[in-house]
Design a protein around this motif. Structure first.
Motif, mmCIF file in Angstrom:
data_model
loop_
_atom_site.group_PDB
_atom_site.id
_atom_site.type_symbol
_atom_site.label_atom_id
_atom_site.label_comp_id
_atom_site.label_asym_id
_atom_site.label_seq_id
_atom_site.Cartn_x
_atom_site.Cartn_y
_atom_site.Cartn_z
ATOM 1 N N GLU A 91 -62.562 14.201 1.477
ATOM 2 C CA GLU A 91 -63.015 13.130 0.592
ATOM 3 C C GLU A 91 -62.628 13.396 -0.857
ATOM 4 O OE1 GLU A 91 -67.154 12.324 0.966
ATOM 5 O OE2 GLU A 91 -67.062 12.308 3.140
ATOM 6 N N CYS A 92 -62.450 14.664 -1.225
ATOM 7 C CA CYS A 92 -62.105 15.037 -2.603
ATOM 8 C C CYS A 92 -60.600 15.068 -2.853
ATOM 9 C CB CYS A 92 -62.673 16.419 -2.930
ATOM 10 S SG CYS A 92 -64.463 16.423 -3.095
ATOM 11 N N ALA A 93 -59.799 14.807 -1.831
ATOM 12 C CA ALA A 93 -58.342 14.868 -1.984
ATOM 13 C C ALA A 93 -57.871 13.841 -3.012
ATOM 14 C CB ALA A 93 -57.659 14.618 -0.640
ATOM 15 N N CYS A 94 -56.867 14.217 -3.785
ATOM 16 C CA CYS A 94 -56.351 13.374 -4.860
ATOM 17 C C CYS A 94 -55.970 11.984 -4.357
ATOM 18 C CB CYS A 94 -55.141 14.056 -5.509
ATOM 19 S SG CYS A 94 -54.451 13.148 -6.913
ATOM 20 N N ASP A 95 -55.188 11.910 -3.278
ATOM 21 C CA ASP A 95 -54.757 10.602 -2.802
ATOM 22 C C ASP A 95 -55.946 9.752 -2.348
ATOM 23 O OD1 ASP A 95 -55.018 12.453 -0.677
ATOM 24 O OD2 ASP A 95 -53.646 11.324 0.596
ATOM 25 N N GLY A 128 -47.171 21.254 -16.027
ATOM 26 C CA GLY A 128 -47.829 21.369 -17.322
ATOM 27 C C GLY A 128 -49.335 21.199 -17.299
ATOM 28 N N VAL A 129 -49.935 21.002 -16.117
ATOM 29 C CA VAL A 129 -51.388 20.836 -16.013
ATOM 30 C C VAL A 129 -51.889 21.804 -14.942
ATOM 31 C CG1 VAL A 129 -53.270 19.237 -15.557
ATOM 32 C CG2 VAL A 129 -51.184 18.402 -16.666
ATOM 33 N N PRO A 130 -52.369 22.985 -15.332
ATOM 34 C CA PRO A 130 -52.833 23.974 -14.349
ATOM 35 C C PRO A 130 -53.914 23.395 -13.438
ATOM 36 C CG PRO A 130 -52.769 24.926 -16.553
ATOM 37 C CD PRO A 130 -52.527 23.458 -16.707
ATOM 38 N N GLY A 131 -53.720 23.533 -12.138
ATOM 39 C CA GLY A 131 -54.678 23.025 -11.165
ATOM 40 C C GLY A 131 -54.621 21.535 -10.946
ATOM 41 N N GLY A 132 -53.731 20.848 -11.652
ATOM 42 C CA GLY A 132 -53.627 19.398 -11.526
ATOM 43 C C GLY A 132 -52.694 18.982 -10.408
ATOM 44 N N LEU A 133 -53.006 17.852 -9.788
ATOM 45 C CA LEU A 133 -52.156 17.268 -8.757
ATOM 46 C C LEU A 133 -51.697 15.897 -9.223
ATOM 47 C CD1 LEU A 133 -54.180 18.104 -5.523
ATOM 48 C CD2 LEU A 133 -52.096 19.204 -6.335
ATOM 49 N N ARG A 134 -50.511 15.515 -8.777
ATOM 50 C CA ARG A 134 -49.957 14.209 -9.114
ATOM 51 C C ARG A 134 -49.672 13.463 -7.824
ATOM 52 N NH1 ARG A 134 -45.148 12.485 -13.182
ATOM 53 N NH2 ARG A 134 -44.897 10.371 -12.387
ATOM 54 N N VAL A 135 -49.963 12.168 -7.838
ATOM 55 C CA VAL A 135 -49.626 11.305 -6.708
ATOM 56 C C VAL A 135 -49.040 10.010 -7.279
ATOM 57 C CG1 VAL A 135 -51.942 10.288 -6.516
ATOM 58 C CG2 VAL A 135 -50.454 10.345 -4.536
ATOM 59 N N ASP A 136 -47.963 9.537 -6.669
ATOM 60 C CA ASP A 136 -47.276 8.323 -7.113
ATOM 61 C C ASP A 136 -47.201 7.327 -5.970
ATOM 62 O OD1 ASP A 136 -46.308 9.056 -9.865
ATOM 63 O OD2 ASP A 136 -45.378 10.674 -8.733
ATOM 64 N N ALA A 150 -50.804 8.948 -10.798
ATOM 65 C CA ALA A 150 -52.151 9.468 -11.020
ATOM 66 C C ALA A 150 -52.133 10.982 -11.125
ATOM 67 C CB ALA A 150 -53.073 9.032 -9.895
ATOM 68 N N ALA A 151 -53.027 11.492 -11.951
ATOM 69 C CA ALA A 151 -53.235 12.935 -12.096
ATOM 70 C C ALA A 151 -54.674 13.217 -11.713
ATOM 71 C CB ALA A 151 -52.990 13.362 -13.533
ATOM 72 N N CYS A 152 -54.879 14.225 -10.871
ATOM 73 C CA CYS A 152 -56.222 14.583 -10.410
ATOM 74 C C CYS A 152 -56.512 16.040 -10.731
ATOM 75 C CB CYS A 152 -56.340 14.387 -8.904
ATOM 76 S SG CYS A 152 -55.969 12.728 -8.334
ATOM 77 N N MET A 153 -57.772 16.315 -11.076
ATOM 78 C CA MET A 153 -58.246 17.666 -11.313
ATOM 79 C C MET A 153 -59.657 17.785 -10.776
ATOM 80 S SD MET A 153 -56.769 18.145 -15.124
ATOM 81 C CE MET A 153 -56.315 16.438 -15.372
ATOM 82 N N GLN A 154 -60.118 18.986 -10.600
ATOM 83 C CA GLN A 154 -61.469 19.221 -10.101
ATOM 84 C C GLN A 154 -62.388 19.522 -11.268
ATOM 85 O OE1 GLN A 154 -61.899 18.618 -6.942
ATOM 86 N NE2 GLN A 154 -64.058 19.058 -6.876
ATOM 87 N N ARG A 155 -63.532 18.880 -11.299
ATOM 88 C CA ARG A 155 -64.565 19.119 -12.318
ATOM 89 C C ARG A 155 -65.832 19.506 -11.575
ATOM 90 N NH1 ARG A 155 -66.984 14.560 -16.455
ATOM 91 N NH2 ARG A 155 -68.378 15.942 -17.572
ATOM 92 N N GLU A 156 -66.117 20.795 -11.514
ATOM 93 C CA GLU A 156 -67.232 21.328 -10.740
ATOM 94 C C GLU A 156 -67.125 20.810 -9.300
ATOM 95 O OE1 GLU A 156 -70.602 20.312 -13.157
ATOM 96 O OE2 GLU A 156 -69.839 21.508 -14.815
ATOM 97 N N ASN A 157 -68.054 20.010 -8.801
ATOM 98 C CA ASN A 157 -67.990 19.508 -7.427
ATOM 99 C C ASN A 157 -67.413 18.103 -7.337
ATOM 100 O OD1 ASN A 157 -69.154 21.836 -6.454
ATOM 101 N ND2 ASN A 157 -71.233 21.044 -6.656
#
Length: 189
Positions: A91-95, A128-136, A150-157
């Motif tokens: 459920e937390c996956a970037c896509d 250029g964004v540590p821990g970041g994922l990109r999806v197009d 889109a750029a996704c990152m994790q913020r705590e949970n």
């Protein structure tokens, strides 16, 4: 010696051609940097990112804040800061986060008429964004198509995302430049 009238016209034509070529060359060098980013703008839950100059707040909810260039139809571009609810696993996956945000409401920002289909590629590491994922991907509507980055990152949970909708041929580096400015409390860049 006498000058022929054709000499002056030739010089003017050569000067105009040189000016045109110089303008095109400068445009090609600066194109990856366009549009220019402005100051940090607010998103939900204290998220912040730099948004292109001249873009205005277009919509907001408890989990999203969107900004748009204000144009219509095939010229519309927008950027949305998304704070997804706490989740686990797939459920937390970037896509998944991006798909949910777009299908729930963000498709309206594309100004494409009735929503038809969303196609997203596989997430990849963001440069250029540590821990970041990109999806197009692309959004299809009854009046045309828009590109999704889109750029996704994790913020705590909870995952956070920056979703950019642009017309076909838009800046491919815009999402990377904006994501590099993404911040929230206890995570300042």
């Amino acid at each position: 010696p006498r000058r022929w009238p054709g000499d002056a016209a030739g010089r003017r034509l050569a000067a105009a051609a040189g000016a045109l070529l110089g303008t095109l060359a400068i445009g090609m060098l600066l194109a990856p940097a366009l549009p220019a980013l402005g100051p940090l703008r607010e998103g939900p839950a204290a998220l912040e990112a730099k948004i292109p100059l001249g873009w205005r707040r277009a919509a907001s909810s408890l989990t999203t804040v969107s900004y748009s260039n204000g144009l219509t139809g095939a010229f519309r571009s927008s950027a949305t800061l998304v704070q997804a609810p706490a989740c686990r696993g797939r459920e937390c996956a970037c896509d998944r986060v991006v798909r949910t945000a777009i299908e729930d409401d963000l498709w309206r920002l594309g100004d494409l008429g009735h929503f038809k289909q969303l196609q997203l590629g596989q997430p990849s590491a963001m440069r250029g964004v540590p821990g970041g994922l990109r999806v197009d991907g692309t959004i299809d509507g009854e009046y045309g198509q828009a590109e999704v980055s889109a750029a996704c990152m994790q913020r705590e949970n909870s995952p956070v995302a920056l979703v950019v909708l642009q017309p076909a041929g838009g800046s491919t580096s815009l999402i990377e430049r904006m994501a590099a400015t993404f911040s929230w409390p206890r995570k300042k860049r």
